[in-house]
Design a protein around this motif. Structure first.
Motif, PDB file in Angstrom:
ATOM      1  N   ALA A 243       0.841  -1.205   0.000  1.00 27.00           N
ATOM      2  CA  ALA A 243       0.000   0.000   0.000  1.00 27.00           C
ATOM      3  C   ALA A 243       0.876   1.255   0.000  1.00 27.00           C
ATOM      4  O   ALA A 243       0.564   2.235  -0.698  1.00 27.00           O
ATOM      5  CB  ALA A 243      -0.937  -0.010   1.203  1.00 27.00           C
TER       6      ALA A 243
ATOM      7  N   LYS B 164       2.080   1.906  -3.467  1.00 26.43           N
ATOM      8  CA  LYS B 164       1.013   2.495  -4.292  1.00 26.43           C
ATOM      9  C   LYS B 164       0.833   3.973  -3.946  1.00 26.43           C
ATOM     10  O   LYS B 164       0.682   4.811  -4.832  1.00 26.43           O
ATOM     11  CB  LYS B 164      -0.304   1.738  -4.091  1.00 26.43           C
ATOM     12  CG  LYS B 164      -0.319   0.365  -4.715  1.00 26.43           C
ATOM     13  CD  LYS B 164      -1.635  -0.342  -4.435  1.00 26.43           C
ATOM     14  CE  LYS B 164      -1.607  -1.751  -4.974  1.00 26.43           C
ATOM     15  NZ  LYS B 164      -2.820  -2.495  -4.595  1.00 26.43           N
ATOM     16  N   TRP B 165       0.840   4.273  -2.659  1.00 23.92           N
ATOM     17  CA  TRP B 165       0.720   5.659  -2.206  1.00 23.92           C
ATOM     18  C   TRP B 165       1.877   6.490  -2.767  1.00 23.92           C
ATOM     19  O   TRP B 165       1.685   7.596  -3.268  1.00 23.92           O
ATOM     20  CB  TRP B 165       0.695   5.674  -0.688  1.00 23.92           C
ATOM     21  CG  TRP B 165       0.618   7.012  -0.017  1.00 23.92           C
ATOM     22  CD1 TRP B 165       0.251   8.220  -0.558  1.00 23.92           C
ATOM     23  CD2 TRP B 165       0.926   7.277   1.353  1.00 23.92           C
ATOM     24  NE1 TRP B 165       0.307   9.217   0.395  1.00 23.92           N
ATOM     25  CE2 TRP B 165       0.723   8.662   1.581  1.00 23.92           C
ATOM     26  CE3 TRP B 165       1.340   6.479   2.418  1.00 23.92           C
ATOM     27  CZ2 TRP B 165       0.925   9.260   2.824  1.00 23.92           C
ATOM     28  CZ3 TRP B 165       1.539   7.073   3.643  1.00 23.92           C
ATOM     29  CH2 TRP B 165       1.335   8.452   3.847  1.00 23.92           C
ATOM     30  N   GLN B 166       3.087   5.920  -2.708  1.00 27.72           N
ATOM     31  CA  GLN B 166       4.270   6.612  -3.208  1.00 27.72           C
ATOM     32  C   GLN B 166       4.157   6.936  -4.698  1.00 27.72           C
ATOM     33  O   GLN B 166       4.653   7.952  -5.153  1.00 27.72           O
ATOM     34  CB  GLN B 166       5.519   5.763  -2.944  1.00 27.72           C
ATOM     35  CG  GLN B 166       6.830   6.457  -3.251  1.00 27.72           C
ATOM     36  CD  GLN B 166       7.994   5.593  -2.840  1.00 27.72           C
ATOM     37  OE1 GLN B 166       8.081   4.426  -3.220  1.00 27.72           O
ATOM     38  NE2 GLN B 166       8.894   6.152  -2.041  1.00 27.72           N
ATOM     39  N   SER B 167       3.468   6.060  -5.444  1.00 25.03           N
ATOM     40  CA  SER B 167       3.307   6.327  -6.876  1.00 25.03           C
ATOM     41  C   SER B 167       2.066   7.160  -7.178  1.00 25.03           C
ATOM     42  O   SER B 167       1.687   7.294  -8.334  1.00 25.03           O
ATOM     43  CB  SER B 167       3.354   5.050  -7.699  1.00 25.03           C
ATOM     44  OG  SER B 167       2.639   4.012  -7.153  1.00 25.03           O
ATOM     45  N   GLY B 168       1.465   7.734  -6.144  1.00 26.62           N
ATOM     46  CA  GLY B 168       0.395   8.699  -6.365  1.00 26.62           C
ATOM     47  C   GLY B 168      -1.011   8.235  -6.073  1.00 26.62           C
ATOM     48  O   GLY B 168      -1.951   9.013  -6.176  1.00 26.62           O
ATOM     49  N   ASP B 169      -1.181   6.980  -5.692  1.00 25.59           N
ATOM     50  CA  ASP B 169      -2.513   6.451  -5.413  1.00 25.59           C
ATOM     51  C   ASP B 169      -2.907   6.797  -3.973  1.00 25.59           C
ATOM     52  O   ASP B 169      -2.563   6.088  -3.026  1.00 25.59           O
ATOM     53  CB  ASP B 169      -2.524   4.942  -5.633  1.00 25.59           C
ATOM     54  CG  ASP B 169      -3.881   4.306  -5.407  1.00 25.59           C
ATOM     55  OD1 ASP B 169      -4.824   5.009  -4.969  1.00 25.59           O
ATOM     56  OD2 ASP B 169      -4.001   3.089  -5.654  1.00 25.59           O
ATOM     57  N   GLN B 170      -3.628   7.882  -3.807  1.00 27.00           N
ATOM     58  CA  GLN B 170      -4.039   8.344  -2.478  1.00 27.00           C
ATOM     59  C   GLN B 170      -5.012   7.380  -1.802  1.00 27.00           C
ATOM     60  O   GLN B 170      -5.107   7.359  -0.576  1.00 27.00           O
ATOM     61  CB  GLN B 170      -4.664   9.744  -2.574  1.00 27.00           C
ATOM     62  CG  GLN B 170      -3.699  10.812  -3.055  1.00 27.00           C
ATOM     63  CD  GLN B 170      -2.534  11.022  -2.100  1.00 27.00           C
ATOM     64  OE1 GLN B 170      -2.730  11.303  -0.931  1.00 27.00           O
ATOM     65  NE2 GLN B 170      -1.314  10.876  -2.604  1.00 27.00           N
ATOM     66  N   SER B 171      -5.711   6.573  -2.590  1.00 26.81           N
ATOM     67  CA  SER B 171      -6.651   5.614  -1.999  1.00 26.81           C
ATOM     68  C   SER B 171      -5.923   4.512  -1.225  1.00 26.81           C
ATOM     69  O   SER B 171      -6.525   3.843  -0.387  1.00 26.81           O
ATOM     70  CB  SER B 171      -7.545   5.007  -3.078  1.00 26.81           C
ATOM     71  OG  SER B 171      -6.796   4.145  -3.922  1.00 26.81           O
ATOM     72  N   ALA B 172      -4.626   4.340  -1.478  1.00 23.46           N
ATOM     73  CA  ALA B 172      -3.851   3.306  -0.781  1.00 23.46           C
ATOM     74  C   ALA B 172      -3.554   3.690   0.666  1.00 23.46           C
ATOM     75  O   ALA B 172      -3.182   2.838   1.476  1.00 23.46           O
ATOM     76  CB  ALA B 172      -2.559   3.035  -1.533  1.00 23.46           C
TER      77      ALA B 172
ATOM     78  N   SER C 216      -5.270   1.630   3.278  1.00 19.09           N
ATOM     79  CA  SER C 216      -4.686   0.306   3.482  1.00 19.09           C
ATOM     80  C   SER C 216      -3.418   0.390   4.334  1.00 19.09           C
ATOM     81  O   SER C 216      -3.149  -0.500   5.143  1.00 19.09           O
ATOM     82  CB  SER C 216      -4.381  -0.358   2.131  1.00 19.09           C
ATOM     83  OG  SER C 216      -3.903  -1.662   2.330  1.00 19.09           O
TER      84      SER C 216
END
Length: 183
Positions: free
Chosen positions: A97, A100-108, A111
């Protein structure tokens, strides 16, 4: 026995990281955290808590306890092994998670929160059970004549199996995580 004392000292380092994780989780809610902290925490957990600490328990202490007549199945050792597996799952999911957050997915972020909280709760209970139930049981069950061999096996895990300097690397990482969380 030095072995259980060593493990309890390592628990203090792990608890320090759990405290740091809790502080950093509160920063997420304020928008003041970043995924790098959780990636570093996952690295600490995998390398120190699992790679060094749990390796000593699973590869050495639990085997000595079994030899002393404490069953590995359906008893305290089985509970500890189950906790270790659950902790590995929380750590993997937190790391995935955070990536994913690091690559820009704020929804992660949700998690990261869920898995870090799960790990914190699991490990606090796990450490309590080991310090207050399992380790005293080991100290009573294992023949004192085997303590020196057990301590030597711990040293082997820490310096040969894990690698020279790795333990110290993760102690430094625990300090770094604490400094970041407290800033």
């Amino acid at each position: 026995m030095n072995a259980t004392k060593t493990l309890m000292e390592e628990h203090e380092v792990i608890l320090q990281v759990l405290d740091s994780l809790e502080l950093e989780l509160s920063k997420i809610k304020e928008g003041k955290s970043n995924p790098t902290f959780f990636l570093d925490a996952a690295d600490f957990i995998k390398g120190f808590a699992d790679g060094c600490h749990h390796a000593k328990e699973e590869g050495v202490l639990f085997k000595y306890m079994e030899d002393a007549g404490i069953p590995a199945q359906n008893g305290p050792i089985a509970v500890m092994l189950s906790d270790h597996e659950q902790g590995r799952l929380f750590t993997r999911q937190m790391r995935e998670a955070a990536l994913k957050w690091q690559s820009g997915d704020q929804s992660a972020i949700s998690s990261v929160l869920e898995n870090a909280n799960g790990y914190i709760q699991l490990l606090r209970g796990h450490i309590f059970k080991e310090n207050n139930i399992l380790f005293p049981m080991a100290d009573r069950a294992i023949d004192p004549a085997k303590y020196a061999a057990l301590d030597d096996a711990f040293e082997h895990v820490e310096h040969v199996e894990t690698g020279e300097g790795i333990h110290e690397k993760y102690l430094a990482l625990a300090q770094k995580l604490s400094a970041i969380a407290h800033s």
